[in-house]
Each structure stands twice: as C-alpha cells, then as structure tokens.
Design a protein around this motif. Sequence first.
Motif, short mmCIF file in Angstrom:
data_model
loop_
_atom_site.label_atom_id
_atom_site.label_comp_id
_atom_site.label_asym_id
_atom_site.label_seq_id
_atom_site.Cartn_x
_atom_site.Cartn_y
_atom_site.Cartn_z
N ARG A 226 -5.65 10.26 -17.28
CA ARG A 226 -5.25 9.59 -16.05
C ARG A 226 -3.97 9.09 -16.42
NH1 ARG A 226 -10.14 11.00 -15.68
NH2 ARG A 226 -11.86 9.67 -14.71
N GLN A 227 -3.28 9.24 -15.29
CA GLN A 227 -1.67 8.67 -15.46
C GLN A 227 -1.41 7.78 -14.19
OE1 GLN A 227 0.54 9.41 -17.93
NE2 GLN A 227 1.17 7.25 -16.97
N PHE A 228 -1.04 6.54 -14.44
CA PHE A 228 -0.61 5.56 -13.47
C PHE A 228 0.60 5.43 -13.28
CE2 PHE A 228 -5.35 5.56 -13.16
CZ PHE A 228 -5.62 5.22 -11.65
N PHE A 229 1.22 5.17 -12.04
CA PHE A 229 2.58 4.58 -11.92
C PHE A 229 2.55 3.25 -10.79
CE2 PHE A 229 2.38 9.10 -12.63
CZ PHE A 229 3.49 9.23 -13.42
N VAL A 230 3.37 2.57 -11.12
CA VAL A 230 3.54 1.38 -10.26
C VAL A 230 5.04 1.48 -9.60
CG1 VAL A 230 2.08 -0.01 -11.30
CG2 VAL A 230 4.45 0.17 -12.24
N ALA A 231 5.25 1.08 -8.42
CA ALA A 231 6.46 0.64 -7.63
C ALA A 231 6.77 -0.74 -7.81
CB ALA A 231 6.42 1.08 -6.52
N VAL A 232 7.92 -1.34 -8.37
CA VAL A 232 8.16 -2.64 -8.67
C VAL A 232 9.59 -2.89 -7.69
CG1 VAL A 232 8.79 -4.08 -10.42
CG2 VAL A 232 7.38 -2.32 -11.05
N LYS A 233 9.28 -3.99 -6.99
CA LYS A 233 10.64 -4.46 -6.34
C LYS A 233 10.68 -6.18 -6.53
CE LYS A 233 12.82 -3.64 -1.84
NZ LYS A 233 12.86 -2.94 -0.84
N GLY A 234 11.80 -6.34 -6.68
CA GLY A 234 12.03 -7.79 -7.08
C GLY A 234 11.20 -8.34 -8.17
N GLY A 235 10.81 -7.44 -9.36
CA GLY A 235 9.79 -8.00 -10.27
C GLY A 235 8.14 -8.04 -9.69
N ARG A 236 8.05 -7.63 -8.72
CA ARG A 236 6.58 -7.68 -8.25
C ARG A 236 6.08 -6.30 -8.26
NH1 ARG A 236 5.72 -8.70 -1.82
NH2 ARG A 236 3.48 -7.90 -1.60
N ILE A 237 4.93 -5.93 -8.51
CA ILE A 237 4.13 -4.73 -8.29
C ILE A 237 3.93 -4.70 -6.70
CG2 ILE A 237 2.24 -3.08 -8.72
CD1 ILE A 237 2.76 -3.99 -11.65
N VAL A 238 4.64 -3.59 -5.91
CA VAL A 238 4.30 -3.43 -4.70
C VAL A 238 3.52 -2.16 -4.40
CG1 VAL A 238 6.18 -5.12 -3.86
CG2 VAL A 238 6.73 -2.52 -4.10
N GLY A 239 3.20 -1.33 -5.45
CA GLY A 239 2.68 -0.11 -5.11
C GLY A 239 2.29 0.33 -6.43
N ALA A 240 1.01 1.08 -6.21
CA ALA A 240 0.40 1.80 -7.29
C ALA A 240 -0.41 2.97 -7.20
CB ALA A 240 -0.71 0.81 -8.24
N ALA A 241 -0.30 4.03 -7.99
CA ALA A 241 -0.89 5.43 -7.53
C ALA A 241 -1.19 5.96 -8.88
CB ALA A 241 -0.14 6.32 -6.73
N GLY A 242 -2.42 6.86 -8.85
CA GLY A 242 -2.87 7.49 -9.98
C GLY A 242 -2.76 9.06 -9.77
N VAL A 243 -2.81 9.80 -10.81
CA VAL A 243 -3.06 11.34 -10.94
C VAL A 243 -4.29 11.49 -12.12
CG1 VAL A 243 -0.93 11.74 -12.07
CG2 VAL A 243 -2.02 13.55 -10.63
N LYS A 244 -5.00 12.46 -11.84
CA LYS A 244 -5.91 12.70 -12.90
C LYS A 244 -6.21 14.17 -12.95
CE LYS A 244 -10.13 11.62 -10.71
NZ LYS A 244 -11.44 10.70 -10.67
N ALA A 245 -6.77 14.59 -14.17
CA ALA A 245 -7.22 16.02 -14.08
C ALA A 245 -8.55 16.12 -13.67
CB ALA A 245 -7.40 16.10 -15.75
N ALA A 246 -8.79 17.06 -12.74
CA ALA A 246 -10.06 17.47 -12.19
C ALA A 246 -10.82 18.21 -13.11
CB ALA A 246 -9.90 17.81 -10.76
N ASP A 247 -10.09 19.45 -13.41
CA ASP A 247 -10.73 20.58 -14.08
C ASP A 247 -9.66 21.03 -15.23
OD1 ASP A 247 -11.89 22.62 -15.00
OD2 ASP A 247 -12.18 23.70 -13.22
N TRP A 248 -9.48 20.96 -16.28
CA TRP A 248 -8.65 21.42 -17.10
C TRP A 248 -8.50 23.04 -17.29
CZ3 TRP A 248 -9.70 24.60 -21.34
CH2 TRP A 248 -11.23 24.60 -21.86
N SER A 249 -9.80 23.85 -17.06
CA SER A 249 -9.57 24.96 -17.30
C SER A 249 -9.06 25.75 -15.96
CB SER A 249 -11.02 25.51 -17.57
OG SER A 249 -11.72 25.30 -16.25
#
Length: 149
Positions: free
Chosen positions: A52-75
């Motif tokens: 699982r890898q998550f990213f955040v969008a930060v503006k003016g020191g505030r988290i204004v967005g968040a989103a993830g990506v994950k493995a569904a099937d490694w094979s």
Amino acid sequence: MTRLLIRTLDVHDPGQLEASIDLLEQAFADPDRYDRERIAREILNNHPVFYRQFFVAVKGGRIVGAAGVKAADWSAKTHLLYLSAVAPDMRSQGIGRALIEIRMEWVERQFSSGRILVSTSRTKRFREFGFAEIKGSEINDRHLMLYRF
C-alpha cells in the motif's frame, strides 16, 4: 500564493496520519465500507507483497488531499488506485489530477510493466490519463477503467 506539494505520506508522523485519515473518512462518509478503523488499517498495512502506498497533497502546511495505490495481484502485475479524496474547499484546483499522476508515476517507476485499475464515475478524467473503460463494468454509476504500461 501557496504552492501545492505532493509527497509520500509519512505514516510515522501522527499529524499527517490523522489529517489523512480525517480527510478520507469525511470524503467517503460510508461507515459500512470505509470507517475510520478500516481506513487506518489500509494506510498502515505494510505487507511485503501486497503493498500500500499513500500520497498527500499539502498546501499552506495543511493536508488538502490524500490518495492510495495498492497491489491487487502481484502475479498479474495489477495495481489499484483507491481511497482518493480532496478537501471540499480545495476542489477544482488540479489536486485530484496531481494525485492521479503521482500514483501512476510511482507504479511505473516501481514496476517495469503491468496494469492499473480504478473504479470511478469520472471516466473523462481517467481517459485523459490513458485509461480505457472495461465494457460492461458499470455498477452504481461507477466504471472500471484500465491503464496498461
């Protein structure tokens, strides 16, 4: 004008973690599917294969967005874009698009080939990134879309 920064969520920073969980919990407002505990488990999961890898969008020191990506099937080298949210007062400023872009770039840097899936009601937005709708996949106005790399 304050600059938007997109970065990897630091799960060891309690402020970032709580702000991200708050944002996602408010955006989904569906305690049967995405309650606070489940969102926290998704963010903190560190399975070696099913990442699982998550990213955040930060503006003016505030988290204004968040989103993830994950493995569904490694094979099958399949990855899912999921749990994406932008603060209501910050929408229509390109933050959602920036979060899509950073997740796609991250997956393509980590893996030499594969596919990315997303379930969305915003098919036009994802077509702009090269996704194609999987025919017959619509459920409750959400479409499954596929990107191959």
